[in-house]
Design a protein around this motif. Structure first.
Motif, PDB file in Angstrom:
ATOM      1  N   MET A  30      17.868  45.936  66.740  1.00 25.63           N
ATOM      2  CA  MET A  30      19.201  45.847  66.136  1.00 25.63           C
ATOM      3  C   MET A  30      19.565  44.384  65.873  1.00 25.63           C
ATOM      4  N   ASP A  31      20.138  44.114  64.738  1.00 24.98           N
ATOM      5  CA  ASP A  31      20.506  42.748  64.354  1.00 24.98           C
ATOM      6  C   ASP A  31      21.825  42.372  65.030  1.00 24.98           C
ATOM      7  N   ALA A  32      21.771  41.365  65.913  1.00 23.56           N
ATOM      8  CA  ALA A  32      22.979  40.964  66.647  1.00 23.56           C
ATOM      9  C   ALA A  32      23.837  39.991  65.834  1.00 23.56           C
ATOM     10  N   ARG A  33      23.319  39.576  64.675  1.00 22.19           N
ATOM     11  CA  ARG A  33      24.077  38.598  63.883  1.00 22.19           C
ATOM     12  C   ARG A  33      25.304  39.244  63.247  1.00 22.19           C
ATOM     13  N   LYS A  34      26.308  38.427  63.034  1.00 19.86           N
ATOM     14  CA  LYS A  34      27.507  38.919  62.349  1.00 19.86           C
ATOM     15  C   LYS A  34      27.250  38.958  60.851  1.00 19.86           C
ATOM     16  N   THR A  35      28.001  39.806  60.158  1.00 16.74           N
ATOM     17  CA  THR A  35      27.882  39.914  58.707  1.00 16.74           C
ATOM     18  C   THR A  35      29.178  39.451  58.058  1.00 16.74           C
ATOM     19  N   VAL A  36      29.036  38.589  57.064  1.00 12.56           N
ATOM     20  CA  VAL A  36      30.179  38.109  56.289  1.00 12.56           C
ATOM     21  C   VAL A  36      29.875  38.345  54.808  1.00 12.56           C
ATOM     22  N   VAL A  37      30.837  38.918  54.100  1.00 12.00           N
ATOM     23  CA  VAL A  37      30.705  39.114  52.655  1.00 12.00           C
ATOM     24  C   VAL A  37      31.692  38.170  51.959  1.00 12.00           C
ATOM     25  N   VAL A  38      31.208  37.450  50.968  1.00 16.17           N
ATOM     26  CA  VAL A  38      32.077  36.528  50.215  1.00 16.17           C
ATOM     27  C   VAL A  38      31.931  36.840  48.727  1.00 16.17           C
ATOM     28  N   THR A  39      33.062  36.982  48.057  1.00 17.69           N
ATOM     29  CA  THR A  39      33.036  37.272  46.616  1.00 17.69           C
ATOM     30  C   THR A  39      33.689  36.152  45.817  1.00 17.69           C
ATOM     31  N   GLY A  40      33.237  36.005  44.566  1.00 20.11           N
ATOM     32  CA  GLY A  40      33.894  35.148  43.586  1.00 20.11           C
ATOM     33  C   GLY A  40      34.085  35.976  42.326  1.00 20.11           C
ATOM     34  N   PHE A  41      34.803  35.423  41.351  1.00 19.05           N
ATOM     35  CA  PHE A  41      35.091  36.181  40.127  1.00 19.05           C
ATOM     36  C   PHE A  41      34.288  35.672  38.932  1.00 19.05           C
ATOM     37  N   GLU A  42      34.116  36.576  37.969  1.00 24.25           N
ATOM     38  CA  GLU A  42      33.488  36.205  36.697  1.00 24.25           C
ATOM     39  C   GLU A  42      34.481  35.369  35.864  1.00 24.25           C
ATOM     40  N   PRO A  43      34.022  34.746  34.777  1.00 22.19           N
ATOM     41  CA  PRO A  43      34.942  33.980  33.913  1.00 22.19           C
ATOM     42  C   PRO A  43      36.050  34.858  33.325  1.00 22.19           C
ATOM     43  N   PHE A  44      37.201  34.252  33.065  1.00 18.17           N
ATOM     44  CA  PHE A  44      38.303  34.947  32.386  1.00 18.17           C
ATOM     45  C   PHE A  44      39.204  33.901  31.747  1.00 18.17           C
ATOM     46  N   GLY A  45      39.930  34.326  30.697  1.00 18.53           N
ATOM     47  CA  GLY A  45      40.910  33.439  30.057  1.00 18.53           C
ATOM     48  C   GLY A  45      40.338  32.068  29.751  1.00 18.53           C
ATOM     49  N   GLU A  46      41.077  31.032  30.173  1.00 14.65           N
ATOM     50  CA  GLU A  46      40.613  29.658  29.885  1.00 14.65           C
ATOM     51  C   GLU A  46      39.517  29.203  30.846  1.00 14.65           C
ATOM     52  N   HIS A  47      39.222  30.027  31.861  1.00 15.76           N
ATOM     53  CA  HIS A  47      38.194  29.652  32.848  1.00 15.76           C
ATOM     54  C   HIS A  47      36.819  30.145  32.384  1.00 15.76           C
ATOM     55  N   LYS A  48      36.239  29.357  31.464  1.00 12.40           N
ATOM     56  CA  LYS A  48      34.936  29.744  30.882  1.00 12.40           C
ATOM     57  C   LYS A  48      33.834  29.687  31.941  1.00 12.40           C
ATOM     58  N   VAL A  49      33.989  28.780  32.889  1.00  8.63           N
ATOM     59  CA  VAL A  49      33.167  28.765  34.097  1.00  8.63           C
ATOM     60  C   VAL A  49      34.147  28.997  35.232  1.00  8.63           C
ATOM     61  N   ASN A  50      33.923  30.034  36.022  1.00  8.31           N
ATOM     62  CA  ASN A  50      34.887  30.314  37.088  1.00  8.31           C
ATOM     63  C   ASN A  50      34.493  29.546  38.350  1.00  8.31           C
ATOM     64  N   ALA A  51      35.333  28.588  38.723  1.00  7.69           N
ATOM     65  CA  ALA A  51      35.052  27.716  39.882  1.00  7.69           C
ATOM     66  C   ALA A  51      34.860  28.523  41.163  1.00  7.69           C
ATOM     67  N   SER A  52      35.486  29.714  41.227  1.00  6.28           N
ATOM     68  CA  SER A  52      35.369  30.507  42.453  1.00  6.28           C
ATOM     69  C   SER A  52      33.922  30.961  42.675  1.00  6.28           C
ATOM     70  N   TRP A  53      33.284  31.447  41.621  1.00  5.05           N
ATOM     71  CA  TRP A  53      31.903  31.925  41.763  1.00  5.05           C
ATOM     72  C   TRP A  53      30.947  30.757  41.971  1.00  5.05           C
TER      73      TRP A  53
END
Length: 209
Positions: free
Chosen positions: A1-24
């Motif tokens: 069994m994997d004792a490590r913790k799991t973390v999920v992190v999401t970012g968004f695709e481009p939209f509007g004036e954000h042609k490159v989305n800094a979050s992703w």
């Protein structure tokens, strides 16, 4: 069994004036850095679409069963890395990338107006700002009533509030992609520490009674 913790992190695709989305971009930088050997990190790019969020988030929670899920979005108004304390259920009137807007203008029918994260963002902010990170962190209680706020609320609802939302400024305004990646790593490590402290406190309380 994997004792490590799991973390999920999401970012968004481009939209509007954000042609490159800094979050992703920031999330991809975080993925390069990792969160340490004790953490399984999964990253996912989310469409800027209400319907996609409604189907994707429950499946991410179910598939990974993470200790923590963190969503990252970009804010054109932000000049700091901003920790959002709560998600809102109502007020979604802005069409998404597919020109769709929920007719109910809400996230979850009959859900509470506002859901708070189980994590104290003021405490995360204080700890990160007192380190030598070189990136300023602040706290907000209004994630903007668009896909960011919508995603946060749906995720808080799904994940028993073991969830956070981080807004980043656009790239180079003032931080580089590398700066944002380092900031996310520091913030997420603190969030995990706080969740651990809360769990220990709960255990101690149980033993005292």
């Amino acid at each position: 069994m994997d004792a490590r913790k799991t973390v999920v992190v999401t970012g968004f695709e481009p939209f509007g004036e954000h042609k490159v989305n800094a979050s992703w971009v920031a999330v991809q930088e975080l993925e390069k850095l990792g969160l340490g050997r004790d953490i399984n990190l999964f990253v996912k790019e989310i469409p800027v679409e209400y319907k996609a969020v409604q189907t994707l988030l429950p499946s991410l929670w179910k598939q990974h069963q993470p200790q923590l899920m963190v969503h990252v979005g970009v804010s054109g108004m932000a000049t700091t890395v901003t920790l959002e304390q709560c998600g809102h259920n109502h007020g979604y009137t802005r069409p998404d990338n597919s020109a769709f807007c929920p007719s109910s203008q809400c996230c979850i029918d009959k859900g509470p107006d506002c859901l708070l994260s189980a994590i104290d963002m003021e405490l995360v902010c204080k700890r990160v700002n007192s380190s030598s990170l070189g990136v300023t962190v602040s706290v907000s209680e209004d994630a903007g009533r668009y896909l960011c706020d919508y995603t946060y609320y749906v995720s808080l609802y799904q994940g028993e509030r073991r969830c956070a939302f981080v807004h980043v400024p656009p790239l180079e305004k003032p931080y580089s992609a590398e700066d944002l990646g380092r900031a996310l790593k520091a913030i997420l490590r603190e969030m995990l520490k706080i969740l651990e402290e809360q769990a220990e406190h709960k255990d101690n309380c149980k033993h005292e009674h």
